[in-house]
Write an enzyme that holds these catalytic residues in place. Structure first.
Site, short mmCIF file in Angstrom:
data_model
loop_
_atom_site.label_atom_id
_atom_site.label_comp_id
_atom_site.label_asym_id
_atom_site.label_seq_id
_atom_site.Cartn_x
_atom_site.Cartn_y
_atom_site.Cartn_z
N SER A 540 51.84 18.08 17.03
CA SER A 540 53.05 17.31 17.29
C SER A 540 52.72 15.83 17.24
O SER A 540 51.60 15.41 17.58
CB SER A 540 53.60 17.66 18.67
OG SER A 540 54.60 16.72 19.01
N TYR A 553 54.94 19.30 27.58
CA TYR A 553 54.82 19.51 26.14
C TYR A 553 53.65 18.71 25.57
O TYR A 553 52.78 19.24 24.88
CB TYR A 553 56.13 19.11 25.46
CG TYR A 553 56.12 19.31 23.96
CD1 TYR A 553 56.20 20.60 23.42
CD2 TYR A 553 56.02 18.22 23.10
CE1 TYR A 553 56.18 20.78 22.04
CE2 TYR A 553 56.02 18.40 21.73
CZ TYR A 553 56.10 19.68 21.20
OH TYR A 553 56.09 19.86 19.85
#
Ligand SMILES: [Zn+2]
Length: 656
Positions: A540, A553
């Site tokens: 990510s 996250y």
């Protein structure tokens, strides 16, 4: 065997070739008649050319078409009168025959006409159907086969001994037909090869085929040779490393990665454990044209080099007698029988392996029924060699273009039901790979069933489920070469002070721990990958540039990133490459709901529209952009790259 003819259905097939297309498909639907491109059909028609002159045209099945799905375009028109004259020549080589057929087609761009075109031409009937019916093969490959066939059919069929397909067979059949055919003749048996039927219309020819084959089935039933049963097999457990080892050895023998398909059908296992398996399996296929896909014999046991030596000896026995010099094909088996492993089908692609499995499924029936009639025997080794090394087949090999880059390789993709994972499934399929697609959503299995795709509902946080998925993947394809770790969760936006224990653990469980487990489970397989293992981690943009409110996250993706780097260090010695992608601004994924978009935009103090385009190139990144790059990272371009981290985000100021 029952006729499947249905008038209402037949009426839907319009046009001059409609009935021909329909009854060909009916033959194709019956696996005990034809399998995978086997068999062929034709129709003769009188047509006017552009000058109004009448001529006879033979429409015959073109190569590359399957009877089950054939369309009018799959029939190639050829000049019937000319082709009949060809069949009357004293001799014609295969390359000459192919040249003449290809230059006497009446439609540009039609597929090459069947190698059995001449045979269709010499039979006088309008409709001609040809199958490799299991029941007929069982009888003709049993002791006194010809006698039995004559006893069953009498004048109804012309009987022709085994002759290699092509010009010689057509010439032989033309003669045999003149000598043997009478008013009651409706078909022709080619011993050890198959059955022909013919008629004035599509239905008559088709139903004669069904009637002729039914007579063979009844004969088998009357002689206790129809419902043959194998004893209950001793169940065995096949270790996935054992299959992957075997795949590695087979791939070495062919010089390219191969797919191994392990069957759990008890019939295969029972046959592999049959006390007479060596005698029954080591004679040849049910009908010679299987040899192209299966090689003459299955390998007994797992000694691939020994099989290769036997295969080379077979080549040496026969090649010197061939008319033209032959090039030896690879010495690896296409089928394996072993008391501990059962049956394994081998192919260049998952589709090829599935076809091999199907062919042998029927071959076992044919063998056991012939055995019940007193003893199975196949055509001679020499005849098998002639087909396997037929000019026409060798020419196809010379013409074969470049294979797709991942043909014969296997990729496992997680989170494959939507977004980036789903796009990865497509990207890898397009590059020829076989795909094991995992997702916790049942939607993963909604894709069209195809031999190259094994879609499994699987929650990757469940260790047992991951083991089962790896097990199933290896059983279907023989190993795992590539891993795309894509499944992930994005917990609700929360400031650090409010991060709930649940959200934290969930992020860690899915984004880190599940991937650790997948890496651990896949390692022994990746290590055995014929072209070395590759892993792509979908990370990510949050790894290099975390965002406020996304602590769980970002922390979990950062942990995954470190896991990937350490794994790259440890597995480099096995030739396994591990690279990461850091996508951002990919909104066509299952992760991004409207609410999540709004809440992330809010966290940055932007409108949703601004948030979508908040990259340097002001572009939107799609799932397929990421998937294409993931696939390329497993390919040749990245062959010298490991532990790389590549942004796919349109450019991010904070990362630059
Ligand atoms: Zn045939």
């Amino acid at each position: 065997m029952k006729s499947l003819w249905n008038d209402a259905e037949a009426a839907q097939f319009t046009g001059p070739l409609g009935p021909r297309v329909y009854s060909s498909r009916l033959l194709g639907r019956e696996k005990a008649l034809v399998l995978h491109g086997g068999g062929n059909t034709s129709v003769k028609r009188r047509e006017k050319d552009l000058f109004g002159a009448e001529r006879d045209v033979l429409y015959v099945k073109g190569s590359g078409w399957d009877l089950e799905s054939i369309e009018a375009a799959g029939f190639t028109p050829v000049d019937l009168e000319y082709v009949r004259r060809l069949a009357g020549l004293p001799a014609l080589s295969d390359p000459q025959m192919v040249n003449e057929l290809n230059t006497h087609m009446l439609r540009a761009g039609a597929p090459a006409p069947s190698v059995e075109t001449l045979l269709h031409a010499v039979l006088p009937h309008a409709y001609v159907d040809h199958t490799h019916a299991d029941a007929v093969l069982s009888i003709s490959n049993a002791p006194r086969g010809e006698e039995r066939i004559r006893e069953i059919y009498g004048e109804r069929v012309v009987v022709v001994p085994y002759v290699m397909p092509g010009f010689d067979l057509a010439a032989y059949c033309a003669r045999a037909f003149r000598e043997q055919a009478g008013p009651r003749t409706v078909g022709m048996v080619l011993l050890s090869h198959g059955m022909f039927s013919f008629g004035a219309d599509a239905r008559e020819s088709y139903e004669r085929m069904i009637a002729l084959v039914s007579l063979a089935e009844e004969y088998l039933a009357q002689h206790d040779a129809w419902a043959v049963r194998l004893p209950e097999p001793r169940r065995v457990r096949v270790a996935r490393e054992a299959l992957a080892d075997l795949r590695q050895t087979v791939s070495r023998a062919t010089g390219r990665p191969m797919i191994l398909r392990h069957s759990d059908n008890p019939k295969f296992l029972a046959f592999a454990q049959h006390p007479e398996v060596a005698r029954l399996s080591q004679q040849g296929p049910a009908t010679p044209d299987h040899v192209i896909r299966t090689k003459p014999l299955p390998m007994l046991g797992t000694d691939v080099p020994a099989f290769g030596r036997q295969y080379a000896a077979y080549f040496e026995r026969h090649a010197p007698q061939a008319k033209e010099p032959k090039t030896m094909l690879d010495g690896a088996p296409r089928m394996l029988l072993d008391a501990e492993l059962g049956f394994v089908a081998i192919g260049r692609s998952a589709q090829d392996a599935a076809i091999v499995e199907d062919l042998y499924d029927h071959t076992i029936d044919v063998i056991l029924r012939a055995e019940a009639l007193g003893g199975w025997r196949a055509v001679s080794e020499r005849d098998l060699f002639d087909i396997e090394y037929w000019d026409l087949e060798q020419a196809k090999l010379r013409r074969a273009g470049e294979a797709p880059p991942f043909l014969g390789e296997v990729v496992l993709i997680t989170g494959a039901a939507s977004g980036i994972g789903r796009a990865c499934v497509d990207a890898f399929l397009r590059r020829g790979a076989a795909v094991v697609a995992l997702d916790r959503s049942a939607a993963v299995a909604e894709a069209r069933a195809r031999a190259e795709l094994l879609a499994l509902q699987c929650d990757v946080t469940q260790p047992q489920a991951v083991q089962q998925a790896l097990e199933a993947g290896v059983a279907r394809f023989g190993g795992i070469d590539m891993l795309v770790l894509n499944a992930g969760v994005f917990p609700p936006t929360q400031p650090v002070t409010e991060v709930s224990e649940d959200a934290w653990h969930r992020a860690m469980a899915v984004n880190v721990e599940a991937n650790l487990r997948l890496l651990q489970g896949a390692y022994p397989l990746l290590k055995r990958a014929p072209r070395h293992g590759r892993v792509v981690i979908v990370g990510s943009r949050n790894v290099p540039a975390p965002g406020p409110g996304a602590a769980a996250y970002s922390a979990s993706k950062a942990a995954l990133n470190q896991l990937a780097r350490v794994t790259a260090l440890e597995w480099a010695r096995d030739g396994i490459r591990i690279n990461s992608l850091h996508p951002d601004a990919v909104y066509d994924t299952g992760l991004w709901t409207e609410e999540l978009l709004a809440s992330r935009a809010n966290a940055y103090g932007m409108s949703v529209e601004q948030y979508r385009r908040r990259n340097l190139l002001a572009t939107e990144v799609s799932s397929s952009d990421v998937a294409e790059l993931a696939a390329e990272m497993c390919g040749r371009l990245f062959a010298k790259t490991t532990a790389a981290q590549l942004p796919v985000d349109g450019g991010n100021e904070r990362v630059v």
